[in-house]
Design an enzyme around this catalytic site. Structure first.
Site, short mmCIF file in Angstrom:
data_model
loop_
_atom_site.label_atom_id
_atom_site.label_comp_id
_atom_site.label_asym_id
_atom_site.label_seq_id
_atom_site.Cartn_x
_atom_site.Cartn_y
_atom_site.Cartn_z
N ASP A 53 16.76 9.16 -73.90
CA ASP A 53 15.80 7.89 -73.85
C ASP A 53 15.69 7.53 -75.58
O ASP A 53 15.10 8.22 -76.18
CB ASP A 53 14.71 8.02 -73.22
N TYR A 58 13.98 3.03 -82.79
CA TYR A 58 13.89 4.47 -83.13
C TYR A 58 14.84 4.77 -84.49
O TYR A 58 14.78 5.75 -85.14
CB TYR A 58 14.23 5.42 -82.20
N LYS A 83 16.13 0.37 -75.83
CA LYS A 83 15.38 -0.57 -75.60
C LYS A 83 15.39 -1.92 -76.32
O LYS A 83 15.52 -1.70 -77.98
CB LYS A 83 13.82 0.01 -75.70
N HIS A 113 11.09 -3.57 -75.04
CA HIS A 113 10.33 -2.26 -75.39
C HIS A 113 8.56 -2.65 -75.33
O HIS A 113 7.91 -1.89 -74.96
CB HIS A 113 10.47 -2.28 -76.95
N SER A 233 11.40 16.99 -77.46
CA SER A 233 11.30 17.98 -78.46
C SER A 233 12.76 18.00 -79.25
O SER A 233 13.63 17.67 -78.75
CB SER A 233 11.04 19.30 -77.60
P1 NDP Z 1 5.67 13.70 -75.70
O1 NDP Z 1 4.33 13.68 -75.03
O2 NDP Z 1 6.82 14.10 -75.19
O3 NDP Z 1 5.35 15.15 -76.71
C1 NDP Z 1 6.18 15.58 -77.56
C2 NDP Z 1 5.43 16.43 -78.58
O4 NDP Z 1 5.22 17.68 -77.89
C3 NDP Z 1 6.19 16.94 -79.85
O5 NDP Z 1 5.29 17.01 -80.89
C4 NDP Z 1 6.88 18.15 -79.68
O6 NDP Z 1 6.96 18.87 -80.55
C5 NDP Z 1 5.88 18.73 -78.50
N1 NDP Z 1 6.28 19.63 -77.63
C6 NDP Z 1 7.51 19.06 -76.68
N2 NDP Z 1 7.47 19.90 -75.79
C7 NDP Z 1 6.83 21.04 -75.78
C8 NDP Z 1 6.43 22.50 -75.35
N3 NDP Z 1 7.17 22.85 -74.36
N4 NDP Z 1 5.76 23.30 -76.07
C9 NDP Z 1 5.03 22.59 -77.12
N5 NDP Z 1 4.98 21.61 -77.47
C10 NDP Z 1 6.09 20.72 -77.12
O7 NDP Z 1 5.86 12.90 -76.69
P2 NDP Z 1 6.26 11.36 -77.15
O8 NDP Z 1 5.19 10.53 -77.43
O9 NDP Z 1 7.42 11.54 -78.20
O10 NDP Z 1 7.01 10.77 -75.58
C11 NDP Z 1 8.29 11.01 -75.17
C12 NDP Z 1 9.22 10.09 -75.23
O11 NDP Z 1 8.86 8.80 -74.82
C13 NDP Z 1 9.47 9.39 -76.47
O12 NDP Z 1 10.31 10.39 -77.48
C14 NDP Z 1 10.19 8.29 -76.47
O13 NDP Z 1 11.60 8.34 -75.80
C15 NDP Z 1 9.56 7.67 -75.23
N6 NDP Z 1 8.47 6.84 -75.54
C16 NDP Z 1 8.31 5.35 -75.05
C17 NDP Z 1 7.37 4.50 -75.55
C18 NDP Z 1 7.74 3.12 -75.35
O14 NDP Z 1 6.89 2.32 -75.93
N7 NDP Z 1 8.49 2.78 -74.54
C19 NDP Z 1 6.22 4.93 -76.40
C20 NDP Z 1 6.34 6.27 -76.85
C21 NDP Z 1 7.31 7.23 -76.24
P3 NDP Z 1 8.60 19.41 -81.12
O15 NDP Z 1 9.53 18.28 -81.07
O16 NDP Z 1 8.22 20.14 -82.41
O17 NDP Z 1 8.94 20.38 -79.92
#
Ligand code: NDP
Length: 277
Positions: A53, A58, A83, A113, A233
């Protein structure tokens, strides 16, 4: 018509247009264009993810394309979402530029988006992108029930996905029900609350009992409802951890406890605070 049909392996879901979306995807918001993004995408595909995604906003579509090519996984096995950035004017011209950056000839899902300037103006361009074969499916993101209704009333090609912020803490029950009743798959973004929900005491307790992690419990809560989920992540071990979702289940009691974390009052809204208005 409700769309609650999962694919035979239980790891995908049918969209109303007949295409299939894998329930697990990798999100790459806030991952800079460059090696970090290339590696995350490549690792995810090596670890069995089949859904990525990204978004025009981005700024990392080049790296997503590079990661896909580096993985060696055949293109037609991967579901790629991008998006439409609604500050641009033309969804067709914008997706042509996305495809160039991605190095692909089509995306699997192209979504508006957010409904900047209203929910309908961009849709004819989205339909055109679909008609031209640039996007196999088209949908939206951050749309409320009311915005979905306005869009569907004028659309020739209906949106098949509404990607919204969704987790036990943002259990938008009325929005989910509306989507289910109208052939729209709700897709969960920020399923870990961008990391904020990982300290959840309830998820922690359930995780301990199941010998899982809080992240896996929060993600499984979506999978139990056949909701596609796109955790982000950039760390290989976490990307692997977040994919281990199909070899355990949550009990009704677990689900009920997680449901109670909702802070939205079961809203039909997609956002408490609209950043675009
Ligand atoms: P998430 O809810 O997926 O959380 C990501 C965070 O959690 C990062 O800081 C990551 O750190 C950490 N993390 C991930 N897995 C673990 C784990 N197993 N244990 C501990 N920490 C973890 O965040 P997002 O807000 O990024 O949402 C996910 C996706 O949704 C986005 O990347 C995007 O593609 C989409 N999105 C879409 C939006 C829209 O308007 N359509 C808006 C927001 C998000 P690290 O990377 O350091 O592991």
């Amino acid at each position: 018509m409700p769309v609650s049909v999962t694919t035979t392996d239980g790891q995908g879901r049918m969209l109303a247009d007949g295409n299939e979306i894998p329930l697990l995807g990798l999100g790459v918001w806030q991952v800079p264009n460059g090696p970090e993004c290339v590696n995350a995408v490549r690792w995810a595909l090596e670890l069995g993810y089949r859904h990525i995604d990204t978004a025009q906003a981005y700024g990392n579509e080049e790296s997503v394309g590079q990661g896909i090519r580096d993985s060696g996984v055949p293109r037609d096995e991967i579901f790629v979402t991008t998006k439409f950035q609604p500050r641009s004017k033309d969804p067709v011209a914008a997706v042509e530029r996305s495809l160039e950056r991605l190095g692909l000839d089509r995306v699997d899902l192209y979504i508006v988006h957010w409904p900047a300037g209203g929910p309908t103006w961009a849709w004819p361009g989205m339909e055109r992108a679909h008609e031209l074969g640039y996007a196999r499916s088209v949908g939206v993101s951050n749309f409320d029930v009311q915005e979905l209704q306005q869009l569907v009333a004028t659309a020739a090609v209906a949106p098949v996905v509404d990607q919204v912020q969704f987790s036990p803490y943002e259990y938008r029950k009325a929005l989910l029900a509306h989507c289910e009743e109208n052939g729209i798959v709700l897709e969960a973004y920020s399923p870990l609350g961008s990391g904020r929900h990982l300290g959840s005491e309830v998820a922690g307790r359930i995780a301990e009992r199941l010998e899982r992690t809080p992240a896996q419990v929060l993600l499984r809560w979506c999978i139990e409802r056949h909701i596609p989920v796109i955790p982000k992540s950039t760390k290989r071990e976490r990307i692997a951890e977040n994919a281990q979702l199909f070899d355990f289940t949550l009990t009704d009691e677990d689900m009920a406890q997680l449901d109670q974390l909702d802070g939205t009052g079961g809203t039909n809204r997609a956002q408490e605070r609209k950043w675009w208005s």
